[in-house]
Design a protein around this motif. Structure first.
Motif, PDB file in Angstrom:
ATOM      1  N   ALA A 139       0.838  -1.189   0.000  1.00 31.50           N
ATOM      2  CA  ALA A 139       0.000   0.000   0.000  1.00 31.50           C
ATOM      3  C   ALA A 139       0.882   1.252   0.000  1.00 31.50           C
ATOM      4  O   ALA A 139       2.092   1.183   0.231  1.00 31.50           O
ATOM      5  N   PHE A 140       0.268   2.378  -0.288  1.00 33.25           N
ATOM      6  CA  PHE A 140       0.949   3.665  -0.209  1.00 33.25           C
ATOM      7  C   PHE A 140       1.154   3.999   1.265  1.00 33.25           C
ATOM      8  O   PHE A 140       0.202   4.147   2.021  1.00 33.25           O
ATOM      9  N   THR A 141       2.404   4.106   1.684  1.00 31.71           N
ATOM     10  CA  THR A 141       2.725   4.261   3.111  1.00 31.71           C
ATOM     11  C   THR A 141       3.600   5.496   3.332  1.00 31.71           C
ATOM     12  O   THR A 141       4.786   5.376   3.661  1.00 31.71           O
ATOM     13  N   PRO A 142       3.042   6.690   3.174  1.00 30.06           N
ATOM     14  CA  PRO A 142       3.864   7.896   3.308  1.00 30.06           C
ATOM     15  C   PRO A 142       4.450   8.090   4.698  1.00 30.06           C
ATOM     16  O   PRO A 142       5.580   8.582   4.831  1.00 30.06           O
ATOM     17  N   PHE A 143       3.708   7.700   5.736  1.00 29.30           N
ATOM     18  CA  PHE A 143       4.225   7.905   7.095  1.00 29.30           C
ATOM     19  C   PHE A 143       5.402   6.976   7.379  1.00 29.30           C
ATOM     20  O   PHE A 143       6.490   7.427   7.779  1.00 29.30           O
ATOM     21  N   GLU A 144       5.193   5.673   7.186  1.00 27.22           N
ATOM     22  CA  GLU A 144       6.249   4.708   7.475  1.00 27.22           C
ATOM     23  C   GLU A 144       7.501   4.982   6.633  1.00 27.22           C
ATOM     24  O   GLU A 144       8.629   4.983   7.140  1.00 27.22           O
ATOM     25  N   SER A 145       7.287   5.217   5.330  1.00 28.86           N
ATOM     26  CA  SER A 145       8.423   5.459   4.446  1.00 28.86           C
ATOM     27  C   SER A 145       9.104   6.786   4.751  1.00 28.86           C
ATOM     28  O   SER A 145      10.335   6.903   4.649  1.00 28.86           O
ATOM     29  N   GLY A 146       8.316   7.778   5.148  1.00 30.27           N
ATOM     30  CA  GLY A 146       8.900   9.063   5.509  1.00 30.27           C
ATOM     31  C   GLY A 146       9.771   8.972   6.753  1.00 30.27           C
ATOM     32  O   GLY A 146      10.865   9.539   6.806  1.00 30.27           O
ATOM     33  N   VAL A 147       9.284   8.247   7.751  1.00 26.55           N
ATOM     34  CA  VAL A 147      10.070   8.055   8.975  1.00 26.55           C
ATOM     35  C   VAL A 147      11.351   7.281   8.660  1.00 26.55           C
ATOM     36  O   VAL A 147      12.435   7.611   9.154  1.00 26.55           O
ATOM     37  N   GLY A 148      11.235   6.265   7.811  1.00 25.97           N
ATOM     38  CA  GLY A 148      12.416   5.512   7.416  1.00 25.97           C
ATOM     39  C   GLY A 148      13.422   6.391   6.693  1.00 25.97           C
ATOM     40  O   GLY A 148      14.638   6.280   6.913  1.00 25.97           O
ATOM     41  N   GLY A 149      12.937   7.276   5.844  1.00 30.19           N
ATOM     42  CA  GLY A 149      13.824   8.197   5.138  1.00 30.19           C
ATOM     43  C   GLY A 149      14.544   9.139   6.091  1.00 30.19           C
ATOM     44  O   GLY A 149      15.725   9.458   5.895  1.00 30.19           O
ATOM     45  N   ILE A 150      13.847   9.584   7.135  1.00 26.25           N
ATOM     46  CA  ILE A 150      14.486  10.441   8.141  1.00 26.25           C
ATOM     47  C   ILE A 150      15.627   9.696   8.824  1.00 26.25           C
ATOM     48  O   ILE A 150      16.710  10.260   9.049  1.00 26.25           O
ATOM     49  N   CYS A 178      12.086   0.338   7.730  1.00 20.99           N
ATOM     50  CA  CYS A 178      10.914   1.173   8.011  1.00 20.99           C
ATOM     51  C   CYS A 178      10.386   1.853   6.757  1.00 20.99           C
ATOM     52  O   CYS A 178       9.179   2.054   6.615  1.00 20.99           O
ATOM     53  N   SER A 179      11.277   2.230   5.852  1.00 16.62           N
ATOM     54  CA  SER A 179      10.841   2.914   4.635  1.00 16.62           C
ATOM     55  C   SER A 179      10.221   1.965   3.620  1.00 16.62           C
ATOM     56  O   SER A 179       9.441   2.376   2.764  1.00 16.62           O
ATOM     57  N   GLY A 180      10.568   0.679   3.707  1.00 24.00           N
ATOM     58  CA  GLY A 180      10.093  -0.295   2.732  1.00 24.00           C
ATOM     59  C   GLY A 180      11.087  -0.551   1.623  1.00 24.00           C
ATOM     60  O   GLY A 180      10.783  -1.270   0.663  1.00 24.00           O
ATOM     61  N   MET A 181      12.294   0.003   1.727  1.00 27.63           N
ATOM     62  CA  MET A 181      13.287  -0.191   0.676  1.00 27.63           C
ATOM     63  C   MET A 181      13.824  -1.617   0.630  1.00 27.63           C
ATOM     64  O   MET A 181      14.498  -1.992  -0.332  1.00 27.63           O
TER      65      MET A 181
END
Length: 240
Positions: free
Chosen positions: A12-23, A216-219
């Motif tokens: 799914a589109f996961t802007p929160f999880e992926s955003g936190v992972g990017g941070i 966390c980001s899904g990468m």
């Protein structure tokens, strides 16, 4: 998370999880640069380290730093495997083993020819306004997108979904928020440690934070990376 009965896992589109992972990935890169003056390019770290092991080279200060960073990276991956498995490591695509082997060789050759990977060029090179990175990143992202378009839509080698933007779902916030909090505490503590201890602790912590951020980001998910590149199918913009 992907449905368990889906033969091709979709995220799914996961802007929160992926955003936190990017941070967290950015925090890791900043920590390594500010404390040790190092660039967190994974291919540039793993390649020389493994080469040094194979040829039994002496353990220099740089080699120790690389080894500790990679050890932390593994610890971060294990934390995701134990506590965030459904999101970070969903079911892999059922490709023939030979395809994975060829893909690994191509990735290795590509990072050598490009003198860096998505972490070295994308995370560290772009913010430093490196001309080589500003050329490399659009190039390998475009080639990756074309490759997915060819395999999924032109040759139909892989299963494709109709065009749409991936739907969102309930935010899985507990592990990302907890991992970010731990990462922030660890990173801040590095500036308080004595220099001798920090020499060994900083690369380990930097690698740990990087590994946590990847999960966390899904990468670390094939499905999320493929669907991010598949702008002609069910596009998942989470990694943008």
């Amino acid at each position: 998370p992907p449905k368990k009965d889906d033969p091709v896992p979709r995220m799914a589109f996961t802007p929160f999880e992926s955003g936190v992972g990017g941070i967290m990935i950015g925090l890791s890169a900043a920590l390594a640069f500010l404390v040790d003056g190092k660039i967190t390019g994974i291919s540039g770290i793993a390649g020389p380290f493994l080469r040094g092991l194979v040829f039994c080279e002496s353990w220099t200060e740089g080699q120790v730093w690389k080894g500790l960073f990679l050890l932390g990276l593994v610890f971060g991956g294990l934390a995701n495997l134990g506590l965030n498995k459904d999101f970070a490591f969903p079911k892999a695509f059922a490709y023939h083993p030979l395809r994975y082997v060829i893909a690994g060789i191509c990735i290795g050759c590509g990072t050598r020819l490009g003198r860096g990977c998505t972490s070295g060029h994308g995370i560290c090179g772009l913010p430093r306004f490196s001309l080589r990175s500003w050329i490399a990143v659009p190039t390998f992202m475009a080639v990756a997108g074309v490759t997915v378009a060819v395999t999924r839509h032109a040759l139909k080698v892989d299963v494709q979904n109709p065009w749409k933007v991936a739907a969102t779902e309930a935010v899985q916030w507990k592990f990302p928020v907890g991992a970010l909090a731990v990462s922030a505490v660890f990173a801040a503590s590095m500036f308080k440690l004595p220099a001798k201890i920090r020499t060994y602790a900083a690369p380990l912590v930097s690698g740990l934070i990087f590994g946590l951020g990847l999960g966390c980001s899904g990468m670390t998910s094939q499905a999320k990376v493929f669907d991010f590149l598949d702008v002609g199918g069910t596009w998942d913009p989470s990694l943008a």
